[in-house]
Design an enzyme around this catalytic site. Structure first.
Site, PDB file in Angstrom:
ATOM      1  N   SER A  53       1.471   1.932   4.035  1.00 22.84           N
ATOM      2  CA  SER A  53       0.177   2.005   5.341  1.00 22.84           C
ATOM      3  C   SER A  53      -1.303   1.906   4.355  1.00 22.84           C
ATOM      4  O   SER A  53      -1.991   1.261   4.799  1.00 22.84           O
ATOM      5  CB  SER A  53       0.446   3.297   5.989  1.00 22.84           C
ATOM      6  OG  SER A  53       0.428   4.204   5.303  1.00 22.84           O
ATOM      7  N   GLU A  54      -1.331   2.545   3.308  1.00 17.49           N
ATOM      8  CA  GLU A  54      -2.548   2.368   2.444  1.00 17.49           C
ATOM      9  C   GLU A  54      -2.172   2.312   0.933  1.00 17.49           C
ATOM     10  O   GLU A  54      -1.200   2.771   0.434  1.00 17.49           O
ATOM     11  CB  GLU A  54      -3.345   3.630   2.675  1.00 17.49           C
ATOM     12  CG  GLU A  54      -4.321   3.419   3.985  1.00 17.49           C
ATOM     13  CD  GLU A  54      -3.825   3.836   5.085  1.00 17.49           C
ATOM     14  OE1 GLU A  54      -4.540   3.858   6.213  1.00 17.49           O
ATOM     15  OE2 GLU A  54      -2.639   4.612   5.340  1.00 17.49           O
ATOM     16  N   THR A  55      -3.182   1.537   0.103  1.00 19.64           N
ATOM     17  CA  THR A  55      -3.021   1.458  -1.186  1.00 19.64           C
ATOM     18  C   THR A  55      -4.372   1.847  -1.508  1.00 19.64           C
ATOM     19  O   THR A  55      -5.212   1.385  -0.933  1.00 19.64           O
ATOM     20  CB  THR A  55      -2.503   0.083  -1.785  1.00 19.64           C
ATOM     21  OG1 THR A  55      -1.333  -0.314  -1.327  1.00 19.64           O
ATOM     22  CG2 THR A  55      -2.818   0.074  -3.140  1.00 19.64           C
ATOM     23  N   HIS A  59      -3.889  10.766   2.993  1.00 18.82           N
ATOM     24  CA  HIS A  59      -2.596  10.763   1.959  1.00 18.82           C
ATOM     25  C   HIS A  59      -2.794   9.923   0.848  1.00 18.82           C
ATOM     26  O   HIS A  59      -2.451  10.348  -0.212  1.00 18.82           O
ATOM     27  CB  HIS A  59      -1.206  10.265   2.946  1.00 18.82           C
ATOM     28  CG  HIS A  59      -1.073   8.908   3.026  1.00 18.82           C
ATOM     29  ND1 HIS A  59      -1.666   8.162   3.886  1.00 18.82           N
ATOM     30  CD2 HIS A  59      -0.435   8.262   2.172  1.00 18.82           C
ATOM     31  CE1 HIS A  59      -1.453   6.966   3.732  1.00 18.82           C
ATOM     32  NE2 HIS A  59      -0.386   6.819   2.739  1.00 18.82           N
TER      33      HIS A  59
END
Length: 269
Positions: free
Chosen positions: A43-45, A74
């Site tokens: 979902s995110e990097t 997160h």
């Protein structure tokens, strides 16, 4: 360069919310960072590079598979965990991240375990329920608000309603919002104070996010006002699940959680 996958807001692997963390030696092309994030498919990097200025230790940027975002809890937790775990950052001292849109964010090892993140609070402002929201969620909504970063917060009847929610994902995606936070107070005797789930809408793509730090920047002030306590624990009731300890401090909120590294390798492209 070194690339890790870290599960955030959990004490065990394969729970919480996974994030990619890329440890950069210097500046990187945003187009390349976006391609790396698309390759990672989380979902995110997070992309972290060291700084030498007096106000911050590292630059931190977050990318979904589609866009760069202004705040991600997160992936910030995952980045701090990676820096401490690899020895890039000195243990037992605060990390200061300079971000493009959220100012300087500080992450500190918490006395009771985990890492504590100092974020801007983002209290929701009450709004008229957007057309189609209850129908998209499949349950009545008792209270609706919108945050400064474009999330809609929907309070529903009880924790069981949150846990068993089966929304119409396509209908949720059509709502004008970054995402939809669904929340209720916890069941009596639970080890947490409130429950939530987060569903992506027009700004971030569809689907459910496992544990959303930025959503707790809104949940913390919302539930502090209702429960009369600044220090609370939230449980995000996705399939992976995760706990977020929150403490409201004026216009800031401290989010605390654990993290686990599940992959540590080298990015060669």
């Amino acid at each position: 360069m070194r690339m890790l996958v870290v599960d955030a807001f959990t004490e065990r692997p394969f729970a919480g919310n996974p994030a990619g963390v890329c440890l950069l030696d210097g500046p990187a092309d945003p187009v390349w960072m976006q391609r790396v994030a698309a390759e990672m498919k989380h979902s995110e990097t997070a992309f972290v590079r060291p700084l030498t200025g007096p106000d911050a230790d590292f630059e931190l940027r977050w990318f979904t598979t589609l866009v760069e975002v202004g705040l991600c809890g997160h992936a910030t937790l995952a980045a701090a965990h990676a820096l401490f775990g690899t020895g890039v950052a000195e243990p037992d001292r605060p990390l200061r991240f300079r971000t493009l849109h959220s100012g300087v964010l500080t992450v500190t090892p918490a006395p009771g375990g985990g890492l504590a993140m100092d974020f801007p609070a983002c209290p929701p402002e009450e709004i008229i329920e957007p057309e189609g929201l209850s129908a998209a969620l499949g349950v009545p909504v008792a209270w609706t608000g919108r945050t400064a970063i474009g999330d809609i917060l929907a309070e529903v009847a009880d924790a069981k309603t949150v846990r068993t929610l089966t929304p119409d994902v396509a209908a949720v995606t059509a709502i004008d919002a970054r995402g939809v936070i669904v929340t209720a107070s916890a069941e009596p005797g639970a080890d947490h104070d409130f429950v939530s789930r987060f569903f992506g809408a027009g700004g971030l793509g569809d689907g459910e996010d496992p544990v959303t730090g930025s959503a707790h920047c809104a949940l913390a002030p919302f539930w502090a006002a209702r429960l009369g306590r600044d220090a609370l624990t939230g449980y995000q009731a996705s399939d992976r699940g995760g706990y977020v300890r929150t403490e409201l401090r004026g216009d800031r909120v401290v989010l605390t959680g654990g993290a686990v590294t599940v992959l540590d390798g080298t990015l060669s492209a």
